[in-house]
Write a protein that holds these residues in place. Structure first.
Motif, PDB file in Angstrom:
ATOM      1  N   UNK A  31       0.820  -1.218   0.000  1.00  0.00           N
ATOM      2  CA  UNK A  31       0.000   0.000   0.000  1.00  0.00           C
ATOM      3  C   UNK A  31       0.849   1.260   0.000  1.00  0.00           C
ATOM      4  N   UNK A  32       2.102   1.144   0.431  1.00  0.00           N
ATOM      5  CA  UNK A  32       2.992   2.299   0.490  1.00  0.00           C
ATOM      6  C   UNK A  32       3.763   2.511  -0.814  1.00  0.00           C
ATOM      7  N   UNK A  33       3.534   1.624  -1.786  1.00  0.00           N
ATOM      8  CA  UNK A  33       4.291   1.666  -3.038  1.00  0.00           C
ATOM      9  C   UNK A  33       3.384   1.950  -4.229  1.00  0.00           C
ATOM     10  N   UNK A  39       3.999  -2.261 -15.971  1.00  0.00           N
ATOM     11  CA  UNK A  39       3.564  -3.565 -15.458  1.00  0.00           C
ATOM     12  C   UNK A  39       2.065  -3.712 -15.712  1.00  0.00           C
ATOM     13  N   UNK A  40       1.739  -4.012 -16.949  1.00  0.00           N
ATOM     14  CA  UNK A  40       0.334  -4.030 -17.368  1.00  0.00           C
ATOM     15  C   UNK A  40      -0.013  -5.272 -18.183  1.00  0.00           C
ATOM     16  N   UNK A  41       0.760  -6.340 -18.028  1.00  0.00           N
ATOM     17  CA  UNK A  41       0.536  -7.545 -18.823  1.00  0.00           C
ATOM     18  C   UNK A  41      -0.793  -8.215 -18.494  1.00  0.00           C
ATOM     19  N   UNK A  42      -1.235  -8.095 -17.261  1.00  0.00           N
ATOM     20  CA  UNK A  42      -2.443  -8.801 -16.820  1.00  0.00           C
ATOM     21  C   UNK A  42      -3.645  -7.865 -16.660  1.00  0.00           C
ATOM     22  N   UNK A  46      -2.530  -0.023 -11.623  1.00  0.00           N
ATOM     23  CA  UNK A  46      -3.189   0.203 -10.337  1.00  0.00           C
ATOM     24  C   UNK A  46      -4.070  -0.975  -9.938  1.00  0.00           C
ATOM     25  N   UNK A  47      -4.750  -1.555 -10.918  1.00  0.00           N
ATOM     26  CA  UNK A  47      -5.583  -2.727 -10.637  1.00  0.00           C
ATOM     27  C   UNK A  47      -4.722  -3.930 -10.280  1.00  0.00           C
ATOM     28  N   UNK A  48      -3.577  -4.051 -10.931  1.00  0.00           N
ATOM     29  CA  UNK A  48      -2.684  -5.164 -10.616  1.00  0.00           C
ATOM     30  C   UNK A  48      -2.128  -5.027  -9.211  1.00  0.00           C
ATOM     31  N   UNK A  53      -2.142  -6.976  -3.496  1.00  0.00           N
ATOM     32  CA  UNK A  53      -2.528  -6.791  -2.085  1.00  0.00           C
ATOM     33  C   UNK A  53      -3.448  -7.919  -1.636  1.00  0.00           C
ATOM     34  N   UNK A  54      -4.401  -8.277  -2.495  1.00  0.00           N
ATOM     35  CA  UNK A  54      -5.342  -9.343  -2.153  1.00  0.00           C
ATOM     36  C   UNK A  54      -4.617 -10.675  -1.977  1.00  0.00           C
TER      37      UNK A  54
END
Length: 207
Positions: A31-33, A39-42, A46-48, A53-54
């Motif tokens: 959460x601090x990063x 980094x959008x392959x998947x 932001x969603x990744x 986190x989950x």
């Protein structure tokens, strides 16, 4: 089974900067990063990050990251197989799947993928697990890298080898859909013979 998580860390000094490889990291640390835009392959970055986190909040979930100036530039995930996959039929807690691995384009060539996987296996507790990775050529970045399927397969295999994962045969239909696909496996030293046999039965189920 109690999923013990012992954080590991490695510092890599480049010519002009220092980056950190560490994990398993917590959801609060993530959460601090921020996520590197590449980094959008998947899914969108932001969603990744929310997905990471989950996973980190799962009892068995393990997230290892490469961090630069509070930005995630690479990561790898470990968690139980998806319920829709044949590997979920193993039905025991000591099987983890390498679910995703990604490194920002500008940092490729530094062997960060191999470093992430290697660091993940340093924790002695990982000797209690069977670790798998299902490699499908349709997930590979063949367009950007301009590599052939077989050259990319060699890179993926070498990267997995850094963490002790080796190819294992299986009659899984998705793996068998293309000769470049493969199942990579690492069986920890503390995995019992009965669990090894249980896993072998999943590898070669009746079609």
């Amino acid at each position: 089974m109690i999923h013990t998580k012992n954080e590991q860390m490695k510092t890599i000094k480049l010519e002009t900067e220092t980056i950190i490889v560490k994990g398993p990291v917590s959801s609060s640390t993530l959460s601090e990063l921020t996520m590197h835009f590449d980094l959008c392959a998947f899914r969108p970055p932001n969603q990744q990050l929310e997905a990471l986190k989950e996973i980190a909040e799962l009892e068995e979930g393990r997230i290892f990251i490469v961090e630069r100036n509070n930005t995630i530039i690479g990561y790898v995930t470990f968690l139980h197989p998806d319920p829709i996959e044949r590997w979920s039929l193993y039905k025991k807690e000591n099987l983890l799947e390498l679910g995703a691995i990604e490194v920002a384009n500008e940092y490729r060539g530094l062997h960060l993928g191999s470093t992430l996987i290697e660091l993940a296996m340093i924790d002695p507790f990982m000797e209690n697990y069977i670790i798998i990775s299902t490699e499908y050529y349709w997930h590979w970045d063949l367009t950007q890298t301009k590599l052939s399927v077989w050259d990319y397969r060699k890179i993926m295999e070498k990267m997995m080898n850094a963490g002790g994962l080796r190819p294992m045969p299986t009659n899984d239909p998705e793996i068998m859909a293309h000769p470049a696909n493969c199942l990579m496996v690492r069986i920890g030293e503390n995995v019992s013979d009965s669990d090894r046999q249980r896993f072998d039965k999943i590898r070669f189920m009746n079609m």
